[in-house]
Design an enzyme around this catalytic site. Structure first.
Site, PDB file in Angstrom:
ATOM      1  N   CYS A  57      -6.754   1.757   2.417  1.00  0.00           N
ATOM      2  CA  CYS A  57      -7.761   2.821   2.461  1.00  0.00           C
ATOM      3  C   CYS A  57      -7.731   3.710   1.228  1.00  0.00           C
ATOM      4  CB  CYS A  57      -7.558   3.657   3.717  1.00  0.00           C
ATOM      5  SG  CYS A  57      -8.006   2.797   5.231  1.00  0.00           S
TER       6      CYS A  57
ATOM      7  N   ASN B 203     -12.246  -2.711   0.382  1.00  0.00           N
ATOM      8  CA  ASN B 203     -11.205  -2.824   1.392  1.00  0.00           C
ATOM      9  C   ASN B 203     -11.758  -2.363   2.729  1.00  0.00           C
ATOM     10  OD1 ASN B 203      -8.259  -2.700   2.450  1.00  0.00           O
ATOM     11  ND2 ASN B 203      -9.080  -0.679   2.883  1.00  0.00           N
ATOM     12  N   GLU B 204     -11.701  -3.226   3.727  1.00  0.00           N
ATOM     13  CA  GLU B 204     -12.140  -2.873   5.089  1.00  0.00           C
ATOM     14  C   GLU B 204     -13.528  -2.237   5.076  1.00  0.00           C
ATOM     15  OE1 GLU B 204      -9.306  -0.493   7.197  1.00  0.00           O
ATOM     16  OE2 GLU B 204      -7.899  -2.148   7.427  1.00  0.00           O
TER      17      GLU B 204
ATOM     18  N   GLU C  44       0.857  -1.183   0.000  1.00  0.00           N
ATOM     19  CA  GLU C  44       0.000   0.000   0.000  1.00  0.00           C
ATOM     20  C   GLU C  44       0.891   1.230   0.000  1.00  0.00           C
ATOM     21  OE1 GLU C  44      -3.698   2.198   2.336  1.00  0.00           O
ATOM     22  OE2 GLU C  44      -2.834   0.382   3.191  1.00  0.00           O
TER      23      GLU C  44
END
Length: 800
Positions: free
Chosen positions: A233, A357-358, A27
C-alpha cells in the site's frame, strides 16, 4: 493406523516449466526497514520525525537532552541553514554551562542499541560549531547502558561553522541490547548536529549502508527466485507531488547519498528514512540470488482518490522507463551511468516490473494502458504485471483480469489473506485457469496465523500452486518481516527484535518449497488413497444480526422470507450507534432454512462508512458478514469467518452516502450467496465446502541435480504408507526433508526459534525395488523426497 496408497511419476510426462515460481515480498511495514533489515541503529537520525508520520512524533522523538556534572544546555530544532533542503531539520545544542558535558542521547529501537562484545561499529555525523572560543572542541561519543556503564566510546574534534562529516569507530567492550548513544560536548557557543548514524561494521555481504546480517541471512537462506519491493500500500498512498513529505513512493527520491534522501511518511504510521532505497533493493536482490520485481505507482491513490490527469502522466511513465534503464541500461545511458556512479556498473538484469498494487477503480486501469504501451514499445521483452485488487473474486477482481487480457499483460497480481480452511477448500482454484491467459502472480497471500496448523494449510495450498504452473507463474507469502515492538500487521514470515530473529513455521514451509522447487512439473497419478472428507457442506444457517459500521444508522422494513414455502417473518430494529472498536450488531433471530432472503431498508444518519449484516452465525467465531460501505467506504463484500478468521469471498465497489435510503437484500441458497442493492445484484459467490483430501502432493524435475522431487502434505491425523513408482528411473537413494511431530498450535519464538523446523535424513532404497519404494508419510506432516538416480549415485561415489 496407516493407509496404503500408490503414487506414480514419470520423467516422460513433463508439464509446465516452473520458472521463478516461489519468491519473497518485502514491504516496509512493521518497521521492516528502519529498525529492522536496514542496519542503522540510530532512530530519527536526521531529526525529521514529524506529526505527518505519526501524531505522537516530533523532531526530537527518540532523543533526550543530557546535562552532566553541572552542565546546562538548551536544545532546539532549527531549519535556517540546513545540511540540505530535502532534510531541513537539525539539532542545535547551545552550551549555557559546560560542566562535565552537555548533549543528546538516542534510544535507538526496541530496548535500545544492541552491541556485541568485540565487534566494531561505524559512527558518523554532520556537525558544525557557532560562536566557539576555541578552534576545535571534542565531542565524545559513547554507547551506555541504562545504568551509565560505557559499552563503547570514541572522541571527535569538531571545528568550523560549515557542515562537515565526521567519522569514528567504536568497539564494543561487552554485549548489551539496551544501549543509548550519548553525544557530549564542552566549551562555549553551540554545536549543530545532523544525520547522526551508527552502523554495525559487519553488515550483510559487508555492504556500506547495508543490511542487518542476521535478518538478511534469513532471506538468503530461503533461496527465493525473486524479491518484490517496496510494497504494498505504501507504493500508491500519498500526494501526487514527488517533493511532498507524504508523496507516493517515488523511486528517484530513494537513490544517491543517504543524507540527501528526503524523509517520507509511511502510510503504516511511522517515518521512512529511505536509507533502504531502490539501489539497495536491487543490490540486496542480487546478494540473496533473487530476481528484482519493483512495484511502481500509476498516478492514482485509491485511498484518497488522488488522480493524475491523463495529460500529466508523462513524468510518471518516464519514471517507469527510467527505472528499467537504471536497472538494465549500459553505462553510456543516463540512468545506467547513474547506477554505475552508485557502485554497480554491471546491469542488474531486471526482467519484471509491476504497475500498481491492489488497485481498484477505473482510474487505475485507464492509466495502466499508457504505462503498458510505453514500456512494451521501448522494452518489449520486459514482463509487465497488472493488478486485480486485494480480493480473490468480485467486480474489481474481474476488472483487473479484463484489463490484463485486453492488454496482454504478462502477469496479473492477485492478493488475499484468508483462513486456513479457505485454503484447503480452494486447493484447485487455478486448475480451470487458461494457459493462454496472462499468468497469475500471487503477490500477497497468507492464512491468518503463524501456527503449525497455518503452515500445514499453506503447504497444501502451495502444492496446488505448483500443480497449476500452467496458470500460476509467481507466488510470494506476505508480509515478510515484523519487529515485535512495532506491529502493524500479522501474521508475518519472520519476527525479530534488536538482536534476535526467528522464522515462523510458515517460513520453513516457504523454505522447503523454494529449496525444492524444481524446473519442470511432473505428472503424478494416485491409486489406493481414501476418498476426500467433506467437513462442512451444510447450508448457511444460524443467527442474524444487523448494525452500523461504525456509524449511526436506522433500519426498517426488515423481513426474512423462506424462498421455498413463501413464509415471511417481520423483524424489528431500533437505531444503532457503532464505534471504532466494536461493531454494534443487534441480533434479529435465528434461521434454519436452507433457502431464504433477508431484506431491509437502511439510511446512514452520521459517519463515514456504512452497514453490516451478520448471518449464518453458529457461534465460536463461525459466521458470515455482508460489509456495505466497507474499507474506506468503498466496498460491498461478503466475508466468511471460521474460528474468527475472515476470508473475503467476493467484493465490488460501493459507497454509502448520508441520508440516502437504500434497499438491501441477501439471498442464501445452501452455500450460494447473492447480495442486491436497490434491486441490482452486486455480489454473488459460493462459499466452497471444506474438503480434506487424503494427501496433497506435487512432483517436479530439477535439471542441475537430475533429481525427481516429490512434495507431500498430510493434514490428517493418521499416517499414510505410500508406494512410490518411478517407471523410467532406477532410484539409488532418497533424501528426505520432513516437517512433522508438532502440535497444530505450536509456534516458534525467540526462546525456541526452531521448535517447528524440518529435519533431513537419507532413506535407503532396497536394490530389488530400484524403480519403486515405500515410505511412511507421518500424520500432520510436510515431506519432501528427492529421488536420486542410482547410476548417478554410483558415479559420484566412484569419483569420490
Amino acid at each position: 493406523m496407516s493407509k496404503v496408497g500408490r503414487l506414480s511419476v514419470s520423467l516422460e510426462h513433463r508439464g509446465a516449466k516452473l520458472g521463478d515460481l516461489f519468491g519473497i515480498f518485502f514491504e516496509d511495514l512493521n518497521h521492516a526497514a528502519d529498525g529492522g533489515l536496514y542496519g542503522e541503529l540510530v532512530r530519527n537520525r536526521s531529526f525529521e520525525f514529524d506529526r505527518i508520520d505519526n501524531s505522537s512524533y516530533h523532531a526530537l522523538t527518540a532523543w533526550e537532552k543530557i546535562e552532566r556534572g553541572g552542565g546546562q544546555a538548551q536544545v532546539s530544532i532549527q531549519t535556517e541553514a540546513p545540511l540540505n533542503t530535502k532534510n531541513p531539520h537539525y539539532a542545535v545544542i547551545e552550551i549555557v554551562a559546560e560542566g562535565d558535558g552537555v548533549g543528546l542521547m538516542n534510544y535507538g529501537y526496541n530496548t535500545g542499541i544492541s552491541l556485541k562484545q568485540g565487534e566494531q561499529y561505524l559512527f558518523s555525523m554532520y556537525a558544525k560549531r557557532e560562536d566557539s572560543k576555541s578552534e576545535a572542541e571534542a565531542v565524545s561519543i559513547a554507547v551506555e547502558n541504562p545504568d551509565g556503564v560505557v559499552l563503547a566510546e570514541a572522541s571527535i574534534a569538531v571545528s568550523g561553522n560549515e557542515w562537515t562529516r565526521y567519522e569514528a569507530i567504536l568497539t564494543a567492550k561487552s554485549t548489551d541490547h539496551s544501549g543509548r548513544l550519548i553525544l557530549l560536548t564542552k566549551g562555549t557557543g553551540s554545536l549543530a548536529l545532523d544525520h547522526v548514524s551508527l552502523f554495525p561494521k559487519e553488515t550483510f555481504k559487508q555492504r556500506s549502508n547495508g543490511m542487518r546480517q542476521d535478518i538478511a541471512s534469513m532471506l538468503q537462506e530461503l533461496k527465493p527466485k525473486f524479491m518484490r519491493f517496496p510494497g504494498g500500500c505504501l507504493v500508491h498512498d500519498g500526494s501526487l507531488n514527488a517533493d511532498d513529505r507524504n508523496s507516493m513512493y517515488r523511486w528517484k527520491n530513494t537513490i544517491g547519498p543517504v543524507h540527501d534522501r528526503p524523509a517520507r511518511r509511511s502510510n503504516w504510521g511511522y517515518n521512512q528514512t529511505l536509507g533502504l532505497g531502490y539501489y539497495e533493493y536491487f543490490v540486496l536482490s542480487e546478494d540473496i540470488g533473487a530476481k528484482p520485481i519493483p512495484v511502481l505507482p500509476a498516478g492514482y491513490d485509491p485511498h484518497h482518490k488522488r488522480i493524475v490527469p491523463i495529460e500529466e502522466l508523462g513524468p510518471w511513465i518516464d519514471d517507469a522507463l527510467d527505472l528499467i534503464e537504471f536497472a538494465n541500461g549500459s553505462i553510456e545511458t543516463t540512468w545506467g551511468a547513474k547506477r554505475a556512479e552508485l557502485g554497480h556498473p554491471e546491469p542488474f538484469g531486471m526482467e519484471y516490473i509491476a504497475i500498481g498494487n491492489e488497485e481498484v477503480g477505473e482510474p487505475f486501469f485507464e492509466r495502466y494502458t499508457y504505462f503498458h504501451n510505453a514500456i512494451k514499445a521501448r522494452y518489449p521483452e520486459m514482463k509487465i504485471i497488472n493488478s486485480s485488487g486485494p480480493f480473490p473474486a468480485g467486480g474489481e477482481y474481474e476488472r483487473g483480469w479484463a484489463s490484463a487480457r485486453e492488454h496482454r499483460s504478462d502477469y496479473v497480481d492477485e492478493h488475499y489473506y484468508v483462513s486456513p480452511e479457505w485454503m484447503l477448500a480452494n486447493i484447485h482454484r487455478y486448475a480451470s485457469f487458461s494457459a493462454d491467459d496472462p499468468k497469475v502472480f500471487l503477490g500477497e497471500y497468507a492464512s491468518w496465523g503463524n501456527t503449525y496448523y497455518n503452515a500445514l494449510a499453506e503447504a497444501a495450498y502451495m502444492t496446488g500452486l505448483q500443480n497449476n504452473a500452467h496458470a500460476v507463474g509467481l507466488a510470494c507469502y506476505a508480509p515478510l518481516l515484523c519487529n515485535v515492538d512495532y506491529v502493524n500487521w500479522r501474521p508475518d514470515l519472520i519476527w525479530f527484535n534488536n538482536h534476535q530473529v526467528f522464522g515462523t513455521p510458515n517460513y520453513y514451509v516457504q523454505q522447503l518449497f523454494m529449496h525444492h522447487q524444481g524446473d519442470y512439473l511432473l505428472e503424478m497419478k494416485a491409486e489406493g488413497l481414501s476418498q476426500p472428507i467433506t467437513v462442512n457442506e451444510a447450508p448457511i444457517t444460524g443467527m442474524l444480526a444487523l448494525g452500523a459500521n461504525p456509524d449511526t444508522a436506522e433500519f426498517w422494513d426488515i423481513q426474512l422470507e423462506n424462498n421455498i414455502t413463501g413464509e415471511i417473518i417481520k423483524l424489528d430494529y431500533a437505531t444503532a450507534q457503532g464505534s471504532e472498536t466494536y461493531r454494534n450488531l443487534r441480533e434479529l433471530g435465528k434461521t434454519d432454512w436452507d433457502h431464504y432472503t433477508i431484506s431491509f431498508k437502511a439510511r446512514r444518519l452520521e459517519g463515514e462508512k456504512g452497514f453490516e449484516l451478520s448471518f449464518g452465525d453458529r457461534g465460536n467465531g463461525n459466521r458470515y458478514l455482508w460489509e456495505i460501505g466497507g474499507w474506506q467506504n468503498q466496498d460491498s463484500a461478503l466475508v466468511s469467518f471460521v474460528n474468527g478468521r475472515g476470508s473475503c469471498l467476493t467484493q465490488s465497489l460501493f459507497t454509502v452516502e448520508t441520508d440516502v435510503v437504500y434497499q438491501f437484500s441477501l439471498e442464501v441458497t445452501g452455500r450460494q450467496l447473492k447480495a442486491y442493492i436497490n434491486g441490482e445484484l452486486i455480489n454473488a459467490e459460493e462459499d466452497k465446502p471444506l474438503v480434506i483430501e487424503p494427501l496433497y502432493y506435487t512432483a517436479s524435475y530439477e535439471e542441475a541435480s537430475g533429481d525427481i522431487i516429490v512434495k507431500a502434505v498430510n493434514v490428517q491425523n493418521q499416517s499414510l504408507e505410500i508406494a512410490f513408482d518411478v517407471s523410467d528411473r532406477s532410484i539409488g537413494s532418497v533424501e528426505v526433508y520432513e516437517l512433522c511431530g508438532c502440535q497444530l498450535e505450536d509456534e516458534n519464538d525467540f526462546a525456541a526459534p526452531t521448535r517447528v523446523s524440518p529435519k533431513q535424513k537419507l532413506y535407503h532404497v532396497e536394490h530389488n525395488a530400484a524403480e519403486s519404494f515405500t515410505y511412511m508419510i507421518q500424520p500432520h506432516s510436510i515431506t519432501v523426497l528427492r529421488l536420486k538416480d542410482e547410476y548417478e549415485a554410483i558415479k559420484k561415489a566412484y569419483q569420490n
